[in-house]
Design an enzyme around this catalytic site. Structure first.
Site, PDB file in Angstrom:
ATOM      1  CG  ASN A  57      96.184  -8.839 -47.625  1.00 54.45           C
ATOM      2  OD1 ASN A  57      96.817  -7.920 -48.368  1.00 54.45           O
ATOM      3  ND2 ASN A  57      96.253  -8.849 -46.341  1.00 54.45           N
TER       4      ASN A  57
ATOM      5  CG  HIS B  61     102.388  -8.195 -49.519  1.00 58.22           C
ATOM      6  ND1 HIS B  61     103.321  -7.326 -49.009  1.00 58.22           N
ATOM      7  CD2 HIS B  61     101.829  -9.138 -48.836  1.00 58.22           C
ATOM      8  CE1 HIS B  61     103.181  -7.746 -47.703  1.00 58.22           C
ATOM      9  NE2 HIS B  61     102.283  -8.875 -47.453  1.00 58.22           N
TER      10      HIS B  61
ATOM     11  NE  ARG C 217     112.526   1.022 -59.305  1.00 57.94           N
ATOM     12  CZ  ARG C 217     112.812   0.578 -60.201  1.00 57.94           C
ATOM     13  NH1 ARG C 217     112.249   1.121 -61.585  1.00 57.94           N
ATOM     14  NH2 ARG C 217     113.879  -0.261 -60.554  1.00 57.94           N
TER      15      ARG C 217
ATOM     16  CG  HIS D 259      97.362  -4.621 -42.059  1.00 59.79           C
ATOM     17  ND1 HIS D 259      97.961  -5.297 -41.449  1.00 59.79           N
ATOM     18  CD2 HIS D 259      97.152  -3.467 -41.159  1.00 59.79           C
ATOM     19  CE1 HIS D 259      98.515  -4.952 -40.410  1.00 59.79           C
ATOM     20  NE2 HIS D 259      97.835  -3.818 -39.975  1.00 59.79           N
TER      21      HIS D 259
ATOM     22  NE  ARG E 110     101.901  -4.209 -41.461  1.00 58.16           N
ATOM     23  CZ  ARG E 110     102.408  -4.793 -40.355  1.00 58.16           C
ATOM     24  NH1 ARG E 110     102.573  -3.637 -39.080  1.00 58.16           N
ATOM     25  NH2 ARG E 110     102.481  -5.952 -39.994  1.00 58.16           N
TER      26      ARG E 110
ATOM     27  NE  ARG F 297     105.604  -2.137 -42.508  1.00 61.67           N
ATOM     28  CZ  ARG F 297     105.924  -3.366 -41.595  1.00 61.67           C
ATOM     29  NH1 ARG F 297     106.047  -4.438 -41.925  1.00 61.67           N
ATOM     30  NH2 ARG F 297     106.236  -2.780 -40.434  1.00 61.67           N
TER      31      ARG F 297
ATOM     32  CD  GLU G  40      94.526  -7.858 -42.226  1.00 63.68           C
ATOM     33  OE1 GLU G  40      95.623  -7.524 -42.191  1.00 63.68           O
ATOM     34  OE2 GLU G  40      94.269  -9.051 -42.899  1.00 63.68           O
TER      35      GLU G  40
ATOM     36  CB  THR H 279      99.976  -9.510 -38.575  1.00 64.42           C
ATOM     37  OG1 THR H 279      99.373  -8.598 -39.571  1.00 64.42           O
ATOM     38  CG2 THR H 279      99.203  -9.577 -37.292  1.00 64.42           C
TER      39      THR H 279
ATOM     40  CD  GLU I 144      91.850 -13.712 -40.609  1.00 68.06           C
ATOM     41  OE1 GLU I 144      90.836 -12.677 -41.092  1.00 68.06           O
ATOM     42  OE2 GLU I 144      92.748 -13.754 -41.428  1.00 68.06           O
TER      43      GLU I 144
ATOM     44  CG  HIS J 188      99.678 -14.625 -41.104  1.00 69.31           C
ATOM     45  ND1 HIS J 188     100.870 -14.901 -41.319  1.00 69.31           N
ATOM     46  CD2 HIS J 188      99.357 -13.145 -41.188  1.00 69.31           C
ATOM     47  CE1 HIS J 188     101.727 -13.890 -41.383  1.00 69.31           C
ATOM     48  NE2 HIS J 188     100.634 -12.923 -41.346  1.00 69.31           N
TER      49      HIS J 188
HETATM   50  N1  PXP Z   1      94.572 -12.375 -41.958  1.00 74.86           N
HETATM   51  C1  PXP Z   1      95.572 -11.243 -41.476  1.00 74.86           C
HETATM   52  C2  PXP Z   1      94.712 -10.977 -39.964  1.00 74.86           C
HETATM   53  C3  PXP Z   1      96.286 -10.765 -41.596  1.00 74.86           C
HETATM   54  O1  PXP Z   1      97.190  -9.764 -41.130  1.00 74.86           O
HETATM   55  C4  PXP Z   1      97.156 -11.171 -43.026  1.00 74.86           C
HETATM   56  C5  PXP Z   1      98.362 -10.566 -43.300  1.00 74.86           C
HETATM   57  O2  PXP Z   1      98.195  -9.134 -43.598  1.00 74.86           O
HETATM   58  C6  PXP Z   1      96.649 -12.114 -43.584  1.00 74.86           C
HETATM   59  C7  PXP Z   1      95.456 -12.809 -43.160  1.00 74.86           C
HETATM   60  C8  PXP Z   1      96.979 -12.660 -44.897  1.00 74.86           C
HETATM   61  O3  PXP Z   1      98.179 -13.345 -44.722  1.00 74.86           O
HETATM   62  P1  PXP Z   1      99.294 -13.790 -45.960  1.00 74.86           P
HETATM   63  O4  PXP Z   1      99.613 -12.662 -46.577  1.00 74.86           O
HETATM   64  O5  PXP Z   1     100.175 -14.446 -45.380  1.00 74.86           O
HETATM   65  O6  PXP Z   1      98.299 -14.504 -46.938  1.00 74.86           O
END
Ligand code: PXP
Length: 251
Positions: A10, A13, A21, A46, A48, A52, A73, A104, A154, A193
């Site tokens: 994912n 971030h 910035r 994801h 959103r 963000r 996502e 989430t 999931e 997650h």
């Molecule tokens: N799976 C889902 C459905 C999520 O919403 C997220 C966070 O966006 C993740 C996995 C990944 O979680 P993490 O960033 O904590 O590894």
């Protein structure tokens, strides 16, 4: 030889840091390409409602410029549905979304939300998108996923990741039982997650869990060891956990 558990990386971030910035770097698409080269089996992002981190153009570019499948996502909103139908990602994972949350929090209510969710599952499935539902490790939620016609779930591992000791063991047992139930009722089972180097092994060792989605920890760890190194280390911890459990079973 058994098929390896898939790792979805994912990249949300990377976009969080870029947006701090408001510029163009670090680029989450470059991170996705690097993740693919380091052994990620897929890329998760994801989009959103408040944009963000990931933005609309990131989704377009990941779809067009990254060779690995995209797991999109999304919240179950009309806007996100139209974006999914436009890009037709390999997979779409429906997640609950609240504006005020940091990340989430908890799984989707597939039982109470049946009537709302059904048209989303149907329209995306009809478009050839593999739909998954991000849910708690609860048999009623799994049964509800089947009733909705979703082929994949999931399991939310965030609670497991936050707990320690006996209470973590209890939550782990729920996840393990849910994964077995998922397979028994014909669902493909993923998990994710809050997973880190320290807590990934037991989850990776659950044989019915065929994919893990991991983001925040890997992107943070990349500061210290680079994204390539962080992904390779996670990959090898997952593989070792699987090999250990398969070795113990055949011994
Ligand atoms: N799976 C889902 C459905 C999520 O919403 C997220 C966070 O966006 C993740 C996995 C990944 O979680 P993490 O960033 O904590 O590894």
């Amino acid at each position: 030889m058994k098929r390896k558990q898939r790792l979805g990386v994912n990249v949300d971030h990377v976009a969080t840091i870029r947006n701090a910035r408001s510029g163009t770097y670090p680029d989450p698409v470059r991170a996705a390409q690097l993740a693919a080269a380091a052994g990620a089996d897929g890329i998760t992002a994801h989009l959103r409602e408040d944009r963000r981190h990931i933005r609309d153009d990131d989704i377009r570019r990941i779809s067009e410029e990254v060779e690995k499948p995209l797991n999109f996502e999304m919240a179950a909103t009309e806007e996100m549905l139209q974006i999914a139908l436009r890009h037709k990602p390999h997979a779409a994972c429906i997640v609950p979304e609240k504006r005020e949350e940091q990340t989430t929090e908890g799984g989707l209510d597939a039982v109470g939300g049946h009537n709302h969710l059904q048209p989303f599952v149907r329209q995306m499935s009809d478009a050839g998108i593999r739909v998954s539902l991000f849910i708690e490790p609860d048999p009623a939620q799994l049964d509800a996923a089947v009733a909705l016609g979703a082929p994949v779930v999931e399991l939310h591992t965030g609670t497991y990741a936050e707990l320690e000791g006996d209470s973590q063991d209890v939550e782990f047992a729920r996840i393990e039982a849910a994964a077995a139930h998922a397979e028994a009722i014909g669902l493909e089972c993923h998990a994710g997650h809050g997973l880190t180097y320290d807590n990934v092994a037991p989850i990776a060792a659950i044989k019915n869990v065929v994919e893990l989605n991991i983001g925040h920890f890997l992107i943070g760890e990349a500061i210290f060891s680079g994204l390539d190194g962080a992904i390779r280390r996670m990959r090898s911890l997952m593989d070792k956990a699987r090999a250990d459990v398969e070795g113990a079973r055949s011994a």
